[in-house]
Scaffold this motif. Structure first.
Motif, PDB file in Angstrom:
ATOM      1  N   ASP A  37      44.413  45.273  35.714  1.00 32.78           N
ATOM      2  CA  ASP A  37      45.123  43.984  35.565  1.00 32.78           C
ATOM      3  C   ASP A  37      44.206  42.929  35.273  1.00 32.78           C
ATOM      4  N   PRO A  38      44.308  42.162  34.459  1.00 33.49           N
ATOM      5  CA  PRO A  38      43.448  41.040  34.308  1.00 33.49           C
ATOM      6  C   PRO A  38      43.297  40.270  35.358  1.00 33.49           C
ATOM      7  N   GLY A  39      44.171  39.745  36.164  1.00 32.97           N
ATOM      8  CA  GLY A  39      44.078  38.930  37.331  1.00 32.97           C
ATOM      9  C   GLY A  39      43.178  39.684  38.242  1.00 32.97           C
ATOM     10  N   SER A  40      43.393  40.977  38.690  1.00 34.36           N
ATOM     11  CA  SER A  40      42.736  41.697  39.514  1.00 34.36           C
ATOM     12  C   SER A  40      41.209  41.856  39.163  1.00 34.36           C
ATOM     13  N   ARG A  41      40.846  42.034  37.784  1.00 30.16           N
ATOM     14  CA  ARG A  41      39.417  42.260  37.219  1.00 30.16           C
ATOM     15  C   ARG A  41      38.790  41.156  37.272  1.00 30.16           C
ATOM     16  N   ARG A  42      39.305  39.729  37.478  1.00 28.26           N
ATOM     17  CA  ARG A  42      38.562  38.466  37.602  1.00 28.26           C
ATOM     18  C   ARG A  42      38.461  38.398  39.115  1.00 28.26           C
ATOM     19  N   ASP A  43      39.614  38.187  39.951  1.00 32.58           N
ATOM     20  CA  ASP A  43      39.728  37.765  41.668  1.00 32.58           C
ATOM     21  C   ASP A  43      39.153  39.133  42.412  1.00 32.58           C
ATOM     22  N   VAL A  44      39.170  40.412  42.313  1.00 37.76           N
ATOM     23  CA  VAL A  44      38.456  41.177  43.102  1.00 37.76           C
ATOM     24  C   VAL A  44      37.047  41.023  43.036  1.00 37.76           C
ATOM     25  N   PRO A  45      36.393  41.154  41.756  1.00 36.00           N
ATOM     26  CA  PRO A  45      34.809  40.918  42.213  1.00 36.00           C
ATOM     27  C   PRO A  45      34.504  39.676  42.712  1.00 36.00           C
ATOM     28  N   LEU A  46      35.144  38.861  42.396  1.00 36.98           N
ATOM     29  CA  LEU A  46      34.927  37.133  42.930  1.00 36.98           C
ATOM     30  C   LEU A  46      35.050  37.201  44.594  1.00 36.98           C
ATOM     31  N   LEU A  47      35.859  37.883  44.913  1.00 32.41           N
ATOM     32  CA  LEU A  47      36.332  38.044  46.613  1.00 32.41           C
ATOM     33  C   LEU A  47      34.973  38.809  47.042  1.00 32.41           C
ATOM     34  N   ILE A  48      34.571  40.001  46.549  1.00 32.81           N
ATOM     35  CA  ILE A  48      33.503  40.684  46.858  1.00 32.81           C
ATOM     36  C   ILE A  48      32.442  39.957  46.943  1.00 32.81           C
ATOM     37  N   LYS A  49      31.888  39.084  45.964  1.00 29.64           N
ATOM     38  CA  LYS A  49      30.784  38.238  46.033  1.00 29.64           C
ATOM     39  C   LYS A  49      31.007  37.162  47.170  1.00 29.64           C
ATOM     40  N   LYS A  50      32.217  36.582  47.431  1.00 27.78           N
ATOM     41  CA  LYS A  50      32.436  35.594  48.270  1.00 27.78           C
ATOM     42  C   LYS A  50      32.269  36.193  49.781  1.00 27.78           C
ATOM     43  N   MET A  51      32.462  37.480  49.974  1.00 28.33           N
ATOM     44  CA  MET A  51      32.365  38.098  51.231  1.00 28.33           C
ATOM     45  C   MET A  51      30.890  38.717  51.541  1.00 28.33           C
ATOM     46  N   GLY A  52      29.941  38.639  50.478  1.00 23.06           N
ATOM     47  CA  GLY A  52      28.406  38.720  50.531  1.00 23.06           C
ATOM     48  C   GLY A  52      28.390  40.194  50.508  1.00 23.06           C
ATOM     49  N   PHE A  53      29.283  40.960  49.735  1.00 21.58           N
ATOM     50  CA  PHE A  53      29.008  42.432  49.772  1.00 21.58           C
ATOM     51  C   PHE A  53      28.324  42.818  48.610  1.00 21.58           C
ATOM     52  N   GLY A  54      27.588  43.649  48.294  1.00 16.96           N
ATOM     53  CA  GLY A  54      27.109  44.387  47.211  1.00 16.96           C
ATOM     54  C   GLY A  54      28.175  44.749  46.159  1.00 16.96           C
ATOM     55  N   ILE A  55      28.050  44.371  44.787  1.00 19.65           N
ATOM     56  CA  ILE A  55      28.814  45.080  43.785  1.00 19.65           C
ATOM     57  C   ILE A  55      28.063  45.206  42.626  1.00 19.65           C
ATOM     58  N   GLU A  56      28.367  46.739  42.122  1.00 19.60           N
ATOM     59  CA  GLU A  56      27.652  47.123  41.085  1.00 19.60           C
ATOM     60  C   GLU A  56      28.519  47.783  39.936  1.00 19.60           C
ATOM     61  N   ILE A  57      28.687  46.976  38.710  1.00 14.32           N
ATOM     62  CA  ILE A  57      29.698  47.431  37.635  1.00 14.32           C
ATOM     63  C   ILE A  57      29.170  48.484  37.149  1.00 14.32           C
TER      64      ILE A  57
END
Length: 73
Positions: A37-57
């Motif tokens: 989902d385009p909205g989820s593809r944008r919002d979920v990574p932003l939330l993860i970064k805001k929460m301070g967790f590591g994210i690897e695409i």
């Protein structure tokens, strides 16, 4: 590592599901997420970064975004 395929769902379900899973996870545990989902593809990574967790695409294709979250705190 936990794998969750959220490609059949649209926002806000994937965002809520990821947030709830992260609350249950231990520090340094990893969550592999698949989104379409385009909205989820944008919002979920932003939330993860805001929460301070590591994210690897892993893959960013038009039909699916695949990434790994590492819970750090």
């Amino acid at each position: 590592m936990i794998l969750i395929d959220l490609t059949p769902y649209v926002c806000p379900y994937p965002l809520v599901k990821v947030k709830l899973l992260l609350k249950q996870m231990d520090v340094d545990e990893k969550l592999h997420v698949l989104l379409s989902d385009p909205g989820s593809r944008r919002d979920v990574p932003l939330l993860i970064k805001k929460m301070g967790f590591g994210i690897e695409i892993i893959a960013d294709q038009p039909q699916c975004l695949s990434f790994i979250i590492t819970k750090t705190n």
